[in-house]
Design an enzyme around this catalytic site. Structure first.
Site, short mmCIF file in Angstrom:
data_model
loop_
_atom_site.label_atom_id
_atom_site.label_comp_id
_atom_site.label_asym_id
_atom_site.label_seq_id
_atom_site.Cartn_x
_atom_site.Cartn_y
_atom_site.Cartn_z
N HIS A 92 0.83 -1.21 0.00
CA HIS A 92 0.00 0.00 0.00
C HIS A 92 0.86 1.24 0.00
O HIS A 92 0.62 2.20 -0.76
CB HIS A 92 -0.92 -0.01 1.22
CG HIS A 92 -1.79 1.20 1.33
ND1 HIS A 92 -1.39 2.33 2.05
CD2 HIS A 92 -3.02 1.48 0.82
CE1 HIS A 92 -2.34 3.24 1.96
NE2 HIS A 92 -3.34 2.75 1.23
N ASN B 215 3.55 -19.73 -19.68
CA ASN B 215 4.95 -19.81 -20.08
C ASN B 215 5.11 -20.61 -21.35
O ASN B 215 5.87 -20.24 -22.26
CB ASN B 215 5.78 -20.44 -18.96
CG ASN B 215 5.99 -19.49 -17.80
OD1 ASN B 215 5.82 -18.29 -17.93
ND2 ASN B 215 6.36 -20.05 -16.66
N ALA B 216 4.41 -21.77 -21.41
CA ALA B 216 4.51 -22.61 -22.60
C ALA B 216 4.00 -21.88 -23.84
O ALA B 216 4.63 -21.93 -24.92
CB ALA B 216 3.74 -23.91 -22.38
#
Length: 466
Positions: free
Chosen positions: A273, A374-375
């Site tokens: 924050h 990711n792949a």
């Protein structure tokens, strides 16, 4: 060195070699016995109780059979044989009536034997020996020792009588005796009492053992549930003092871990924050500065810092407040496939087995999404294969991308670790994607590993208990 010294050295080496061979043999035997021992605490505790009792009962039964039963049977057989010998002596020494009625009456009245003098026919062929031939052996030995005449006996018949035939001068003496006269026939009562009391004692031992083992099993179930991130069962310390101490230590440890996670999450939320406030102030100040290459670069840096803060907070929080519930895994994979399709990627998925798996759905979907994302980022072809069987859920994500070097496959799970070339978890990101994924999967009691894919790229395998 003298001849005596050399001989002594050879003896020492021989003894040492024999000792090593004996030690090796003992280790192999001990290992073989340990491999065949039951693995559960309840089974091992039962074995500790049952084995000594069985050994004791076996020794007692052997001693009783060898000493008492055999001795009593031999004494009874000897007494019957002496009565028969006395009867033979009377028949051969004193004149008898034509039907041998008088000696038959004497044998019946005084010896409790039923005799008959038969014609001089050949003795029947020997009867087959029973497997447990204590009576047959004892009676035969006494007849050979005391009477010393050709004889034939039948101790295998179905009745309670023993038939004995003995060759005397020109006659054959047939003797019928009760089996109890020559045999300790009440031994089974002792064996029944021994076996009966053992069964009762074993039953009591099993009941007590079950009551003692149950708190340990409940403690193990509570620890396993906590390790998988599932709601803790209704667990409280019970059982023996040592088990109660272990349960209290587990509860204290669980409270400390939960308190530490809560404090870390609260602290990081506060830090996030405060940092957001500073970043917002930077954005406002940049907005008043106008536009230009330097301003755009600074705005990009601020956006990157914002993403890093969000990712780090998510990693530290670890979705710990979410409860594990039965989740339709097949539907979750279909949702991931649809989301990838909307983003312009092609993902093929398949699921085999019961669809319901107990997981924290949002966290688990995020872990799968990180791996699939990711792949998709580094490959053109992505396949997700899931199987739920034998109490485990296994998910394999295969792609045809450049992959990750084998030496780096463990390093990419480290927070903030990034590969400069080839693939990594967040190109231009924070380096927390795979770290968050492993944290989530291990929070479910499983693990995630990287391997070579049949498609030529990388394979990520998730395996959790389900």
């Amino acid at each position: 060195m003298s001849a005596i010294g050399k001989s002594t050295m050879r003896l020492v080496r021989t003894a040492s070699g024999a000792a090593r061979s004996a030690a090796g043999l003992w280790r192999r035997v001990a290992r073989a016995v340990a491999d065949r021992m039951p693995k559960g605490l309840y089974a091992r505790s039962l074995l500790i109780v049952v084995l000594p009792m069985l050994i004791l009962q076996t020794v007692v039964a052997y001693v009783f059979m060898e000493r008492h039963w055999q001795l009593v049977t031999r004494r009874l057989s000897e007494a019957v044989t002496r009565d028969i010998a006395a009867t033979i002596a009377v028949i051969e020494s004193f004149p008898q009536d034509a039907n041998y009625d008088r000696i038959t009456e004497i044998a019946r009245r005084d010896f409790s034997l039923s005799i008959a003098v038969l014609p001089n026919d050949p003795l029947p062929p020997p009867m087959p020996k029973p497997f447990f031939s204590l009576l047959d052996t004892a009676l035969s030995e006494e007849i050979v020792r005391l009477i010393k005449r050709p004889f034939w006996i039948d101790t295998v018949g179905r009745s309670d009588l023993i038939e004995i035939r003995i060759q005397i001068s020109d006659k054959v003496l047939r003797v019928l005796a009760r089996r109890g006269q020559a045999y300790a026939s009440n031994t089974h009562i002792f064996l029944l009492w021994m076996v009966g009391t053992s069964v009762v004692l074993l039953g009591i031992a099993i009941l007590f053992l079950r009551n003692q083992i149950r708190p340990i099993q409940q403690l193990a179930a509570a620890a396993e549930s906590f390790g998988k991130g599932r709601p803790p069962p209704d667990f409280r310390p019970r059982g023996a003092r040592e088990v109660r101490k272990a349960a209290e230590a587990f509860l204290a440890m669980r409270r400390r871990i939960e308190r530490q996670i809560e404090q870390r999450t609260t602290m990081l939320a506060g830090v996030s924050h405060d940092m957001r406030t500073v970043l917002t102030r930077f954005r406002l100040q940049l907005a008043f500065l106008g536009s230009g290459p330097e301003i755009e670069a600074l705005e990009g840096d601020i956006a990157e810092m914002q993403a890093m803060l969000e990712a780090y907070l998510a990693f530290a929080r670890g979705e710990g407040d979410e409860e594990a519930v039965p989740t339709d895994m097949a539907e979750m994979l279909r949702a991931i496939e649809i989301e990838a399709d909307r983003a312009g990627f092609t993902v093929r998925q398949s699921f085999d087995g019961p669809p319901l798996v107990i997981v924290r759905p949002n966290a688990f979907k995020r872990a799968l999404g990180n791996l699939v994302g990711n792949a998709c980022r580094y490959a053109e072809r992505v396949e997700v294969t899931a199987r739920h069987a034998r109490g485990y859920l296994t998910v394999a994500i295969d792609d045809d991308g450049p992959g990750v070097p084998e030496a780096e496959r463990e390093n990419v799970f480290r927070p903030f670790y990034r590969l400069d070339q080839a693939r990594n978890q967040d190109e231009g990101g924070t380096g927390l994607g795979l770290a968050i994924t492993r944290d989530i999967i291990r929070g479910h009691g499983g693990d995630v590993k990287l391997d070579s894919s049949p498609l030529g790229g990388l394979r990520a395998v998730i395996r959790i208990p389900g």
